[in-house]
Motif scaffolding. Structure first.
Motif, PDB file in Angstrom:
ATOM      1  N   UNK A 203      28.937  39.766  44.278  1.00  0.00           N
ATOM      2  CA  UNK A 203      28.288  38.780  45.152  1.00  0.00           C
ATOM      3  C   UNK A 203      28.381  37.379  44.563  1.00  0.00           C
ATOM      4  N   UNK A 204      28.560  36.403  45.444  1.00  0.00           N
ATOM      5  CA  UNK A 204      28.289  35.016  45.079  1.00  0.00           C
ATOM      6  C   UNK A 204      27.080  34.633  45.919  1.00  0.00           C
ATOM      7  N   UNK A 205      25.978  34.320  45.246  1.00  0.00           N
ATOM      8  CA  UNK A 205      24.720  34.054  45.953  1.00  0.00           C
ATOM      9  C   UNK A 205      24.583  32.543  46.131  1.00  0.00           C
TER      10      UNK A 205
ATOM     11  N   UNK B 187      17.736  44.398  51.376  1.00  0.00           N
ATOM     12  CA  UNK B 187      17.936  45.724  52.008  1.00  0.00           C
ATOM     13  C   UNK B 187      18.963  45.587  53.144  1.00  0.00           C
ATOM     14  N   UNK B 188      18.917  44.470  53.848  1.00  0.00           N
ATOM     15  CA  UNK B 188      19.891  44.215  54.920  1.00  0.00           C
ATOM     16  C   UNK B 188      21.305  44.180  54.336  1.00  0.00           C
ATOM     17  N   UNK B 189      21.464  43.473  53.202  1.00  0.00           N
ATOM     18  CA  UNK B 189      22.780  43.394  52.549  1.00  0.00           C
ATOM     19  C   UNK B 189      23.228  44.794  52.125  1.00  0.00           C
ATOM     20  N   UNK B 190      22.291  45.555  51.553  1.00  0.00           N
ATOM     21  CA  UNK B 190      22.620  46.901  51.053  1.00  0.00           C
ATOM     22  C   UNK B 190      23.082  47.813  52.192  1.00  0.00           C
ATOM     23  N   UNK B 191      22.367  47.755  53.327  1.00  0.00           N
ATOM     24  CA  UNK B 191      22.747  48.581  54.486  1.00  0.00           C
ATOM     25  C   UNK B 191      24.129  48.178  54.992  1.00  0.00           C
ATOM     26  N   UNK B 192      24.397  46.875  54.943  1.00  0.00           N
ATOM     27  CA  UNK B 192      25.677  46.354  55.429  1.00  0.00           C
ATOM     28  C   UNK B 192      26.855  46.886  54.607  1.00  0.00           C
ATOM     29  N   UNK B 193      26.608  47.208  53.322  1.00  0.00           N
ATOM     30  CA  UNK B 193      27.694  47.689  52.452  1.00  0.00           C
ATOM     31  C   UNK B 193      28.161  49.095  52.829  1.00  0.00           C
TER      32      UNK B 193
ATOM     33  N   UNK C 145      34.076  38.370  52.612  1.00  0.00           N
ATOM     34  CA  UNK C 145      33.083  38.307  53.682  1.00  0.00           C
ATOM     35  C   UNK C 145      31.980  37.336  53.311  1.00  0.00           C
ATOM     36  N   UNK C 146      31.256  36.930  54.359  1.00  0.00           N
ATOM     37  CA  UNK C 146      30.041  36.136  54.101  1.00  0.00           C
ATOM     38  C   UNK C 146      28.924  36.666  54.991  1.00  0.00           C
ATOM     39  N   UNK C 147      27.734  36.693  54.421  1.00  0.00           N
ATOM     40  CA  UNK C 147      26.548  37.126  55.155  1.00  0.00           C
ATOM     41  C   UNK C 147      25.541  35.981  55.095  1.00  0.00           C
ATOM     42  N   UNK C 148      25.178  35.425  56.253  1.00  0.00           N
ATOM     43  CA  UNK C 148      24.239  34.289  56.288  1.00  0.00           C
ATOM     44  C   UNK C 148      22.874  34.812  56.725  1.00  0.00           C
TER      45      UNK C 148
ATOM     46  N   UNK D 104      34.445  40.911  47.546  1.00  0.00           N
ATOM     47  CA  UNK D 104      33.677  39.735  47.144  1.00  0.00           C
ATOM     48  C   UNK D 104      32.943  39.215  48.379  1.00  0.00           C
ATOM     49  N   UNK D 105      31.622  39.171  48.293  1.00  0.00           N
ATOM     50  CA  UNK D 105      30.813  38.750  49.449  1.00  0.00           C
ATOM     51  C   UNK D 105      29.931  37.573  49.053  1.00  0.00           C
ATOM     52  N   UNK D 106      29.984  36.534  49.879  1.00  0.00           N
ATOM     53  CA  UNK D 106      29.036  35.427  49.722  1.00  0.00           C
ATOM     54  C   UNK D 106      27.784  35.785  50.524  1.00  0.00           C
TER      55      UNK D 106
END
Length: 605
Positions: free
Chosen positions: A585-587, A501-507, A232-235, A555-557
């Protein structure tokens, strides 16, 4: 030779060393295009980042004898056969290139040189036009591209190092960094495979994704790719969370960056504080020692993401362990055991060196953060993070203005007050403006105008966005847990970066759906998208299996458009360490930033 320098990049499931190796191959092609001795003239913003993919010894092996920064005035006495210009596509830099070529041509009676120009990452029609106007386009033997979109900072961290990208978008209306970001995401998928599931927040994040999709459709190669290692990727659009950039970072790495400045993984510190031989090099002219900070060093990897208050315990534990090894009784050891001990000596020596260095760095940081000045400012910003007294002029800020404190420091606190209150009451904003102009002069109005355009300063509107999100997403903690944290708030002591926090909630299960409801008070749009390969769309079964697989994040970018801080990186690493999250994560970011470098872009000198 090259491989050993970069082994630390291959630590994660996504092997970042592949990206470094691809950049080196590209670089070799550039250097081998011309025969004989070479000088490289760099766009100054690139010298450091390119050092992350190729060290100086590598350049020497390819007959690079001299390197110069690209400046307005021409360099004289460049005694080589070939001059290679490597530059970002900025028009002003074309004038500098022209000055250099004209100066060389003036002396050409003596020597005949060949000129090569490479744009990083892509050519620009406007820049080439500029070179024609300046009369040097014809003097260039070759104009090409150095396709290096992301620079590898560590085994989980990539940055494009686009200076002032946020400012260009908001102040100058120049959105070229969005196109460059999209090209970088295309390059990432070419290397690591198609990313099936994409989420994002913020209008510029959405723009980046739309351009990325358009580019991948032009280049069918990616869409036909099998799904790669990335699930996945989160922008994340930086403008959705400006508070986290302005808040003081309280992690070890974040503090080193804010106090001394970490540039392309290196930091320069006062040489007199270190023993000779510590650090990469010591510059006698500036009296600075240079250190490389990355996961190649075991102790630094352990320290960097910790809250500073937890650093002392790690250092003393290591000191005890080194002492106990040194005091071992070797008389009773067998030959095998002694051999083992002798083999471990270099490792013990490097641990001692590491310990000495970081004990000194920690002392330098401690001197700053234990001062009253630092603690008073921290107290003021923490009140804003907790939403207290945001509707009236702040007496601490008034004192700072009266004492003529550095303008940037004052503006940061005013911006934090503005974000916490979703704007300042018109009377308060006008009052601050009057006081600032009176003390710092009329040019402050230009800076204030920039901050308003950038969304950092504004008049209050009805909705209290930050106030609502602070409650719904638990952004602040009543009591800090700094030494053995259970939550990401530890990176700012009492505040969790909204972005993370947005990333954490998304998990969490069904996370994105629940999150979009919670984020409804943010003016930024959210989006989600699915990139299926054409072969899957026709095979329904595999399509749904790939869909369901991508719901289990592995694995999430996480890609920050507009920059991210070391504290945010530490918070993401903390999430990855929690077993229940089962994620790596790949940041990725357009730039590594901190409160100072971010605000400097808006302050008119």
């Amino acid at each position: 030779m090259v491989v050993n320098m970069y082994t630390h990049l291959s630590g994660g499931r996504v092997n970042i060393q592949l990206l470094q190796e691809a950049a080196v191959r590209e670089f070799v092609t550039i250097l081998d295009r011309c025969e004989g001795t070479k000088a490289i003239i760099w766009d100054e913003s690139l010298g450091g980042p390119v050092g992350l993919v190729a060290r100086y010894t590598f350049l020497k092996e390819h007959h690079v004898t001299k390197m110069y920064p690209l400046r307005p005035e021409a360099w004289t006495d460049i005694d080589v056969k070939n001059i290679i210009f490597i530059t970002r596509p900025h028009q002003i830099l074309m004038d500098y290139i022209a000055n250099n070529i004209h100066e060389e041509e003036r002396k050409r009676k003596v020597s005949r040189k060949e000129y090569f120009l490479y744009f990083l990452p892509k050519k620009s029609f406007l820049c080439e036009k500029r070179l024609q106007i300046k009369g040097v386009h014809g003097s260039l033997s070759y104009i090409g591209e150095f396709r290096c979109e992301f620079f590898p900072f560590d085994n989980d961290l990539l940055s494009m190092e686009l200076k002032d990208g946020y400012k260009e978008i908001y102040i100058e209306g120049d959105t070229s960094s969005l196109h460059q970001s999209a090209c970088a995401l295309v390059a990432l998928q070419k290397l690591y495979g198609r990313i099936p599931k994409v989420y994002g927040i913020g209008s510029y994040a959405q723009r980046v994704w739309e351009i990325t999709k358009a580019l991948t459709e032009e280049d069918g190669h990616i869409m036909n790719n099998e799904k790669g290692i990335i699930d996945q990727m989160l922008i994340i659009d930086r403008s959705t969370d400006l508070m986290s950039v302005l808040a003081t970072q309280l992690t070890y790495e974040g503090l080193i960056d804010e106090i001394f400045g970490i540039n392309n993984t290196t930091v320069n510190l006062p040489a007199e504080k270190f023993n000779t031989g510590e650090g990469l090099s010591t510059d006698r002219n500036t009296e600075k020692s240079q250190f490389i900070l990355n996961s190649k060093e075991q102790l630094y990897t352990e320290l960097r993401d910790k809250n500073f208050n937890a650093v002392g315990a790690v250092l003393s534990r290591m000191a005890k362990s080194i002492r106990s090894r040194a005091n071992e009784n070797h008389g009773e050891k067998s030959i095998q055991e002694l051999k083992k001990f002798v083999e471990s000596l270099p490792h013990i020596k490097s641990n001692e060196q590491s310990l000495a260095t970081h004990t000194t760095i920690a002392e330098l940081v401690q001197d700053v953060i234990s001062s009253n000045a630092f603690l008073d400012v921290l107290g003021c910003e923490q009140e804003f993070l907790l939403c207290s007294d945001v509707d009236k002029p702040n007496s601490f800020i008034e004192d700072m203005i009266a004492k003529e404190a550095p303008l940037r420091n004052v503006l940061r606190l005013i911006c934090m007050q503005s974000i916490a209150g979703s704007g300042l009451k018109p009377k308060v904003l006008d009052y601050y403006k009057r006081e600032l102009v009176q003390v710092y002069g009329l040019k402050t109005l230009l800076t204030l105008g920039n901050l308003e355009k950038a969304g950092l300063l504004r008049q209050q509107t009805g909705s209290r966005t930050y106030h609502v999100l602070r409650k719904t997403l638990n952004l602040t903690a009543e009591t800090p847990e700094e030494v053995s944290p259970k939550d990401i708030t530890y990176v700012h002591s009492i505040y969790a970066p909204l972005s993370v926090r947005i990333v954490e909630q998304h998990l969490k299960p069904n996370g994105w759906q629940l999150l979009t409801e919670k984020l409804s008070s943010l003016p930024s749009p959210t989006f989600e998208d699915f990139q299926a390969s054409p072969s899957l769309s026709s095979r329904r079964g595999s399509f749904t299996s790939e869909m369901s697989q991508s719901d289990i994040p592995r694995v999430i970018v996480v890609f920050f458009v507009g920059g991210c801080t070391f504290a945010e990186i530490s918070a993401l690493r903390f999430l990855a360490q929690q077993d229940e999250n089962n994620v790596e994560f790949v940041i990725c970011t357009t730039k590594l930033i901190n409160k100072n470098t971010f605000l400097d872009a808006f302050v008119e000198s």
